[in-house]
Design a protein around this motif. Structure first.
Motif, mmCIF file in Angstrom:
data_model
loop_
_atom_site.group_PDB
_atom_site.id
_atom_site.type_symbol
_atom_site.label_atom_id
_atom_site.label_comp_id
_atom_site.label_asym_id
_atom_site.label_seq_id
_atom_site.Cartn_x
_atom_site.Cartn_y
_atom_site.Cartn_z
ATOM 1 N N LYS A 5 9.842 -7.473 11.541
ATOM 2 C CA LYS A 5 8.486 -7.239 12.038
ATOM 3 C C LYS A 5 7.632 -6.551 10.979
ATOM 4 O O LYS A 5 6.453 -6.896 10.787
ATOM 5 C CB LYS A 5 8.535 -6.391 13.306
ATOM 6 C CG LYS A 5 7.153 -6.109 13.896
ATOM 7 C CD LYS A 5 7.242 -5.273 15.160
ATOM 8 C CE LYS A 5 5.846 -4.996 15.718
ATOM 9 N NZ LYS A 5 5.902 -4.144 16.935
ATOM 10 N N LEU A 6 8.231 -5.572 10.302
ATOM 11 C CA LEU A 6 7.498 -4.822 9.287
ATOM 12 C C LEU A 6 6.991 -5.746 8.183
ATOM 13 O O LEU A 6 5.817 -5.688 7.797
ATOM 14 C CB LEU A 6 8.389 -3.737 8.683
ATOM 15 C CG LEU A 6 7.759 -2.922 7.553
ATOM 16 C CD1 LEU A 6 6.694 -1.994 8.109
ATOM 17 C CD2 LEU A 6 8.804 -2.135 6.793
ATOM 18 N N LEU A 9 4.095 -7.843 9.261
ATOM 19 C CA LEU A 9 2.840 -7.076 9.321
ATOM 20 C C LEU A 9 2.292 -6.798 7.923
ATOM 21 O O LEU A 9 1.075 -6.847 7.698
ATOM 22 C CB LEU A 9 3.066 -5.768 10.068
ATOM 23 C CG LEU A 9 3.365 -5.890 11.561
ATOM 24 C CD1 LEU A 9 3.650 -4.517 12.168
ATOM 25 C CD2 LEU A 9 2.201 -6.554 12.291
ATOM 26 N N VAL A 10 3.180 -6.496 6.980
ATOM 27 C CA VAL A 10 2.735 -6.226 5.606
ATOM 28 C C VAL A 10 2.077 -7.465 5.012
ATOM 29 O O VAL A 10 1.017 -7.381 4.383
ATOM 30 C CB VAL A 10 3.919 -5.764 4.725
ATOM 31 C CG1 VAL A 10 3.506 -5.727 3.258
ATOM 32 C CG2 VAL A 10 4.398 -4.387 5.163
ATOM 33 N N ASN A 11 2.680 -8.628 5.221
ATOM 34 C CA ASN A 11 2.078 -9.861 4.720
ATOM 35 C C ASN A 11 0.718 -10.117 5.372
ATOM 36 O O ASN A 11 -0.221 -10.593 4.730
ATOM 37 C CB ASN A 11 3.009 -11.052 4.977
ATOM 38 C CG ASN A 11 4.083 -11.176 3.913
ATOM 39 O OD1 ASN A 11 3.820 -11.005 2.730
ATOM 40 N ND2 ASN A 11 5.305 -11.455 4.336
ATOM 41 N N LYS A 12 0.610 -9.772 6.655
ATOM 42 C CA LYS A 12 -0.660 -9.927 7.367
ATOM 43 C C LYS A 12 -1.723 -9.013 6.756
ATOM 44 O O LYS A 12 -2.881 -9.409 6.582
ATOM 45 C CB LYS A 12 -0.467 -9.605 8.845
ATOM 46 C CG LYS A 12 -1.712 -9.797 9.698
ATOM 47 C CD LYS A 12 -1.404 -9.529 11.172
ATOM 48 C CE LYS A 12 -2.648 -9.719 12.029
ATOM 49 N NZ LYS A 12 -2.352 -9.466 13.468
ATOM 50 N N ALA A 32 -2.420 3.204 10.865
ATOM 51 C CA ALA A 32 -3.666 3.140 11.626
ATOM 52 C C ALA A 32 -3.715 1.948 12.574
ATOM 53 O O ALA A 32 -4.213 2.063 13.697
ATOM 54 C CB ALA A 32 -4.848 3.068 10.659
ATOM 55 N N ASP A 33 -3.190 0.801 12.142
ATOM 56 C CA ASP A 33 -3.369 -0.432 12.918
ATOM 57 C C ASP A 33 -2.151 -0.844 13.739
ATOM 58 O O ASP A 33 -2.292 -1.583 14.721
ATOM 59 C CB ASP A 33 -3.736 -1.591 11.979
ATOM 60 C CG ASP A 33 -5.038 -1.351 11.228
ATOM 61 O OD1 ASP A 33 -5.842 -0.523 11.706
ATOM 62 O OD2 ASP A 33 -5.235 -1.961 10.166
ATOM 63 N N TYR A 34 -0.963 -0.378 13.346
ATOM 64 C CA TYR A 34 0.248 -0.885 14.000
ATOM 65 C C TYR A 34 1.214 0.208 14.459
ATOM 66 O O TYR A 34 2.354 -0.078 14.807
ATOM 67 C CB TYR A 34 0.977 -1.854 13.056
ATOM 68 C CG TYR A 34 0.111 -3.033 12.666
ATOM 69 C CD1 TYR A 34 -0.204 -4.034 13.581
ATOM 70 C CD2 TYR A 34 -0.442 -3.123 11.384
ATOM 71 C CE1 TYR A 34 -1.019 -5.108 13.234
ATOM 72 C CE2 TYR A 34 -1.259 -4.188 11.024
ATOM 73 C CZ TYR A 34 -1.543 -5.175 11.957
ATOM 74 O OH TYR A 34 -2.342 -6.231 11.607
ATOM 75 N N GLN A 45 10.946 5.068 3.842
ATOM 76 C CA GLN A 45 11.614 3.871 4.340
ATOM 77 C C GLN A 45 10.804 2.618 4.000
ATOM 78 O O GLN A 45 11.363 1.587 3.606
ATOM 79 C CB GLN A 45 11.824 3.959 5.854
ATOM 80 C CG GLN A 45 12.596 2.759 6.423
ATOM 81 C CD GLN A 45 12.746 2.823 7.919
ATOM 82 O OE1 GLN A 45 11.897 3.383 8.607
ATOM 83 N NE2 GLN A 45 13.827 2.263 8.443
ATOM 84 N N LEU A 46 9.485 2.708 4.133
ATOM 85 C CA LEU A 46 8.629 1.580 3.787
ATOM 86 C C LEU A 46 8.794 1.216 2.314
ATOM 87 O O LEU A 46 8.881 0.034 1.967
ATOM 88 C CB LEU A 46 7.163 1.923 4.077
ATOM 89 C CG LEU A 46 6.128 0.882 3.626
ATOM 90 C CD1 LEU A 46 6.308 -0.421 4.400
ATOM 91 C CD2 LEU A 46 4.712 1.425 3.815
#
Length: 289
Positions: A5-6, A9-12, A32-34, A45-46
């Protein structure tokens, strides 16, 4: 947040911008968004997960950059004398495309963008370059050399406006005060410092993600008395919004009608140069080794 999922979202997030983002900018968009928890452990971790994703080719590695590190030096040689001649000839004949007028000469003011963080310099410069404005990252409090170089670049015949961008924290706010004091001390040239971001109203308008104020900062007591125990980073602003702030703040000091007329004149002069360089091309002959 699960890895699959992460990465989705990063690609988005990356698809929303025309420029590469830093790890910190991606992190703030996720927070902020997710709903990614705003914790140091989440950031670390990111960082690990994005390394893994780039190694596996699940994220375009060219869409993420580290603006705090660079390579210096190295070899820039040529394969032969002829290859050098060919490259020089090609560059020369196409150099007319680089012609630009000094558009700020006919403006009533001279504008410089100053920012606290080098990591944001390319985001801000991408917007400032549209108006041929210098972007000057200070990397915290400006050095004596930094101030002196800035003064040397300022014209003597018109006022200079410095548009300042820094964090909304004890030191970030004090940086604006420090710039004003030091320009007042070191030069008689008319200089105005305008704090563009971050402001407390922007923090509320953009609903930015807060961080705890560092109590180790000697300016924290005064800051906490006025704003509380939360502070905000400039990186937390959406990069697109940050670029809008840069452009709007520059345009506030531009004679736009004059600017547009000068751009048209520049285009005419560039076309004249194209014709001249075309004539020179016919005179040049290949030079052998």
């Amino acid at each position: 947040m699960k890895y699959t999922k992460l990465i989705s979202l990063v690609n988005k997030i990356l698809d929303q911008y025309s420029i590469p983002l830093t790890l910190r900018q991606i992190y703030y968009r996720l927070v902020a968004d997710y709903g990614l928890p705003n914790k140091r452990s989440s950031y670390n971790q990111l960082s690990r997960q994005l390394v893994k994703a780039r190694e596996k080719g699940e994220i375009n590695e060219n869409r993420i950059e580290d603006r705090t590190r660079e390579f210096l030096g190295g070899e820039n040689g040529f394969g032969s004398v002829q290859s050098f001649i060919d490259i020089v000839k090609s560059h020369f004949l196409g150099y007319w495309e680089n012609y630009e007028r000094n558009l700020w000469t006919s403006q009533q003011k001279f504008v410089v963008v100053c920012l606290e963080k080098d990591a944001l310099s390319r985001v801000i410069a991408a917007a400032a370059d549209e108006y041929r404005v210098i972007t000057a990252p200070s990397k915290g409090y400006a050095s004596y050399t930094y101030i002196k170089e800035a003064i040397d670049r300022m014209p003597n015949n018109k006022p200079t406006v410095i548009l300042h961008f820094s964090d909304h924290d004890p030191s970030g706010l004090d940086l604006t005060r420090d710039l004003k004091d030091r320009f007042d001390r070191y030069t008689l040239k008319p200089v105005t410092i305008e704090r563009i971001a971050l402001t407390f109203s922007q923090v509320k308008d953009y609903a930015l993600v807060p961080n705890p104020t560092k109590l180790s900062d000697t300016r924290s007591s005064q800051y906490i008395a006025e704003y509380g125990r939360e502070c905000w980073e400039l990186d937390a602003i959406d990069p697109n919004e940050l670029q809008i702030l840069v452009k709007d703040s520059i345009e506030n000091h531009l004679d736009l009608d004059k600017w547009k007329k000068d751009l048209l004149l520049e285009a005419e002069e560039r076309e004249q140069l194209r014709g001249r360089f075309s004539q020179w091309s016919e005179l040049l002959t290949d030079v052998s080794e």
